[in-house]
Scaffold this active site. Structure first.
Site, mmCIF file in Angstrom:
data_model
loop_
_atom_site.group_PDB
_atom_site.id
_atom_site.type_symbol
_atom_site.label_atom_id
_atom_site.label_comp_id
_atom_site.label_asym_id
_atom_site.label_seq_id
_atom_site.Cartn_x
_atom_site.Cartn_y
_atom_site.Cartn_z
ATOM 1 N N GLY A 289 0.951 -1.116 0.000
ATOM 2 C CA GLY A 289 0.000 0.000 0.000
ATOM 3 C C GLY A 289 0.977 1.147 0.000
ATOM 4 N N THR A 290 0.916 2.029 -0.968
ATOM 5 C CA THR A 290 2.083 2.856 -1.134
ATOM 6 C C THR A 290 1.768 4.197 -1.754
ATOM 7 O OG1 THR A 290 4.332 2.705 -1.964
ATOM 8 C CG2 THR A 290 2.609 2.182 -3.479
ATOM 9 N N THR A 291 2.807 5.038 -1.816
ATOM 10 C CA THR A 291 2.733 6.274 -2.577
ATOM 11 C C THR A 291 4.000 6.374 -3.398
ATOM 12 O OG1 THR A 291 1.639 7.287 -0.691
ATOM 13 C CG2 THR A 291 2.380 8.740 -2.431
ATOM 14 N N ASP B 201 7.406 6.162 -0.583
ATOM 15 C CA ASP B 201 7.449 6.016 0.875
ATOM 16 C C ASP B 201 8.170 4.706 1.177
ATOM 17 O OD1 ASP B 201 4.811 4.039 1.994
ATOM 18 O OD2 ASP B 201 5.242 4.390 -0.124
#
Lengths: 217, 216
Positions: free
Chosen positions: A16-18, A33
């Site tokens: 789950g990321t940016t 991130d």
């Protein structure tokens, strides 16, 4: 506010990321991130680097299922290396994106990972490609991805200006990731940056306590 | 457009997938909303004003299921009317927000609407209350609706305490414009309502007059 279920124990590890990449005249700035989560509740790693070097001047950012993303990335590194040896010269960013796309499209029913491919080559200079989950490739001046990107669409639309300098791009990227980490609970940790120019690639890490602080209510 | 898809609205329900925002300044509040009401994939109303008056100087911004939100607003408007007669003066914004919260909380399983309540009263000036899921929270600003997710980063970065009325209006307009350009369920025109001690000012900004940003 806690839940008593243990579903996270059997959940797959996901980033789950940016992730974000932005191009400027002379290079690209890529950022992510550093959180890997399981089931949205357990942080399985708080220092993972999602910015992977696939060649000297080409990087890619991973999002989605970590296993799928790593598998595809390793396959791309291998194939790109081979391609570059055959051609006898450094590969084009577009070639890397194309190889990435082949994997994502041909295995689109089994994979669940999205990527950003960015770098510098001698033919077209700095480029950013968004290779999304089904295998669509779009070249853009900047692009964002991952679950945390939803929260920063408004910010990047408002703040991006064509013709930014390298330092402005680094600030833009760091601010965007910080804002996303503040709102998305499966993004967090530190900010990993990479800047790629004609002369090479430079990595940077911005720890949590050095990130910009925005107004809190 | 085939007749079949136009009839889908009934089974899917009218939804105000929307963007709503309210922000407080020294002396009042500014509320803003888009104007799209969708039923499935079809837009059934492209000029709906989602800023609904609860009392002279108290407005609420509607989001979620159109029927649920409008019904809550009507019930609270009636309850506030009775309350203001009983106490003999204009109701507090907090009272209006509490009435909305009471309905949202009691019927939280059946209802699917989020109202942001904002207004001005003589005791505490401009106030903004969020009532999502039955909580009651006073905040300097609040955003809601499906479009709000895309602008969390923007409002977090751009909000500064002690903005003037004009800066707040610009902030609301910019936020709505950004959300409307990314959220498929938000669009149309932007409605703005500014409430202060002098009165209420309603404004409508047409689609082609909204600020434009980077459009890839």
């Amino acid at each position: 506010m806690s839940s008593n279920n243990n579903e996270w124990r059997s959940a797959a590890v996901s980033t789950g990321t940016t992730i974000i990449a932005v191009r400027y005249d002379g290079g690209v700035v890529i950022g992510s991130d550093s959180r890997a989560s399981m089931g949205g509740e357990y942080v399985s790693s708080r220092v993972i680097n999602k910015v992977v070097q696939v060649h000297d001047k080409i990087f890619c950012c991973m999002s989605g299922s970590l296993a799928d993303a790593q598998a595809v990335t390793n396959a791309v590194i291998h194939k790109l290396n081979f391609h570059s040896m055959q051609m006898g010269e450094p590969p084009l960013v577009q070639s890397a994106a194309s190889i990435m796309r082949e994997f994502c499209y041909n295995h689109r029913d089994e994979l669940s990972a999205g990527f950003i491919v960015a770098g510098w080559d001698r033919k077209k200079g700095a480029q950013v490609f968004d290779v999304s989950m089904g295998g669509m490739v779009v070249e853009q001046e900047f692009t964002i991805g991952g679950s945390g990107s939803t929260y920063i669409y408004g910010y990047v639309d408002a703040k991006f200006k064509p013709g930014m300098t390298r330092q402005q791009c680094v600030t833009f990227t760091t601010n965007a990731i910080t804002l996303a980490m503040d709102r998305d609970n499966v993004s967090g940790g530190v900010v990993h940056l990479a800047v790629v120019t004609e002369s090479g690639a430079e990595r940077q890490l911005i720890p949590g306590n050095k990130l910009p602080v925005f107004q809190r209510i | 457009m085939q007749g079949g898809s136009a009839c889908d609205g009934g089974s899917k329900g009218l939804k105000m997938g929307t963007t709503i925002i309210a922000i407080e300044f020294d002396g009042g509040v500014v509320l803003g909303s888009d104007s799209r009401v969708s039923a499935g994939e079809s837009v059934v109303n492209r000029v709906m004003n989602k800023l609904s008056p609860l009392h002279d100087k108290i407005y609420c911004a509607l989001s979620g299921s159109a029927a649920d939100a409008q019904t809550i607003a009507e019930i609270v408007s009636y309850q506030l009317d009775v309350h203001s007669i009983e106490v003999g003066q204009d109701p507090l914004v907090r009272s209006a927000a509490t009435l909305v919260r009471n309905i949202s909380y009691k019927y939280k399983e059946e209802l699917s609407a989020h109202l942001i309540v904002a207004g001005w009263d003589r005791r505490d000036g401009g106030q903004v209350f969020a009532t999502l899921n039955g909580l009651l929270s006073r905040q300097p600003f609040a955003v809601g609706g499906s479009g709000s997710f895309y602008v969390y980063g923007f409002v977090d970065a751009e909000y500064k305490p002690s903005m003037t009325k004009e800066e707040c209006q610009q902030f609301v307009t910019n936020t709505l414009s950004l959300a409307m350009s990314r959220d498929g369920s938000s669009g149309g025109v932007a409605f703005l309502v500014t409430i202060d001690d002098k009165g209420v000012e309603e404004k409508c900004i047409l689609g082609n007059q909204l600020p434009t940003f980077h459009d890839p």
